[in-house]
Motif scaffolding. Structure first.
Motif, short mmCIF file in Angstrom:
data_model
loop_
_atom_site.label_atom_id
_atom_site.label_comp_id
_atom_site.label_asym_id
_atom_site.label_seq_id
_atom_site.Cartn_x
_atom_site.Cartn_y
_atom_site.Cartn_z
N LEU A 19 6.87 -6.30 17.79
CA LEU A 19 7.89 -5.38 17.31
C LEU A 19 7.69 -3.98 17.87
O LEU A 19 8.61 -3.35 18.39
N ALA A 22 8.61 -3.21 21.49
CA ALA A 22 10.04 -3.15 21.80
C ALA A 22 10.65 -1.79 21.45
O ALA A 22 11.84 -1.56 21.72
N TYR A 47 15.55 -9.94 8.82
CA TYR A 47 15.45 -8.77 9.69
C TYR A 47 14.28 -7.86 9.31
O TYR A 47 13.82 -7.87 8.16
N TYR A 58 16.29 0.55 14.87
CA TYR A 58 15.84 -0.65 15.58
C TYR A 58 15.84 -1.81 14.59
O TYR A 58 15.19 -1.76 13.55
N TYR A 60 15.19 -5.77 14.19
CA TYR A 60 14.56 -6.96 14.79
C TYR A 60 14.97 -8.20 14.00
O TYR A 60 14.76 -8.29 12.78
N GLN A 66 14.75 -11.17 18.54
CA GLN A 66 15.50 -10.21 19.35
C GLN A 66 15.55 -8.85 18.66
O GLN A 66 15.65 -8.78 17.44
N MET A 67 15.49 -7.80 19.47
CA MET A 67 15.60 -6.43 18.97
C MET A 67 16.96 -5.85 19.38
O MET A 67 17.35 -5.94 20.54
N LYS A 69 19.64 -2.28 18.83
CA LYS A 69 19.58 -0.85 18.53
C LYS A 69 20.95 -0.36 18.07
O LYS A 69 21.97 -0.75 18.62
#
Length: 212
Positions: A19, A22, A47, A58, A60, A66-67, A69
């Motif tokens: 995490l 990223a 999440y 951010y 995740y 997957q991250m 934004k």
């Protein structure tokens, strides 16, 4: 007859490098290099939401690894509070240092769920840092509190894309915690804790002595 003790589960705690890696530690803005600080955190089964000092959220996804934004348009300001909710749709509320509050309705791949990212804004009521956010279980109500003691109620109609907000309570000291259940809002400030009954709009203080 002696009761059977529940089994003990041992867990190992370690940094979430997948995490943290990223999220950038610095960003370039013109000729300046700006350090990115992590300022807010919330998690649920789906999440991990992390707010930052550059106004970037951010998010995740724990199932897809997957991250993503999300950010506010305009000024780059610190995110001070984030609150996730999983109901029929996945929602995340975000508050900033200047009092901006936004709700992101996330995209879902499941049938019948939301297919387009949408954002709702709580505009013009808070003028100072957001210190607490609380959802109703169905995602139709959001309560936000700030460091000047204002509490705002926002009614969301996700189908119509409407968010209506109003000031419901004003305390003389900073809001530090909000929690909502069954038409009752629990409010903790630097000075006291109270129950706010949203239907009657009445207040019941918990205890008699102010906090020191």
């Amino acid at each position: 007859m002696a009761s059977v003790a529940s089994p003990v589960i041992f867990k190992e705690f370690c940094p979430l490098y997948y995490l943290l890696n990223a999220i950038p530690t610095k960003i370039q803005k013109g000729f300046r290099s700006i350090v990115v600080y992590l300022t807010a955190l919330d998690t649920n089964g789906d999440y991990i939401a992390v707010g930052s000092s550059i106004g970037m959220l951010y998010l995740y996804c724990r199932h897809l690894n997957q991250m993503k934004k999300y950010n506010f348009e305009g000024r780059c300001e610190s995110i001070t509070f984030v609150k996730l909710l999983s109901c029929f749709d996945d929602l995340v509320a975000v508050g900033t240092a200047s009092g901006r509050v936004a709700v992101f309705q996330l995209v879902s791949s499941l049938p019948g769920r939301n297919k387009q990212l949408r954002r709702f804004d709580v505009a013009g009521i808070h003028k100072s840092s957001i210190t607490a956010l609380a959802w109703s279980p169905n995602g139709m109500k959001l309560f936000s509190g700030d460091d000047r003691g204002k509490i705002v109620y926002s009614a969301l109609d996700l189908d119509q894309g409407i968010c209506n907000s109003s000031l419901v309570l004003e305390e003389p000291s900073s809001i530090v915690q909000l929690d909502y259940s069954q038409k009752v809002l629990l409010v903790s400030t630097l000075q006291r804790t109270l129950l706010f009954y949203t239907e009657e709009k009445s207040v019941n203080q918990v205890g008699t002595q102010p906090r020191k």
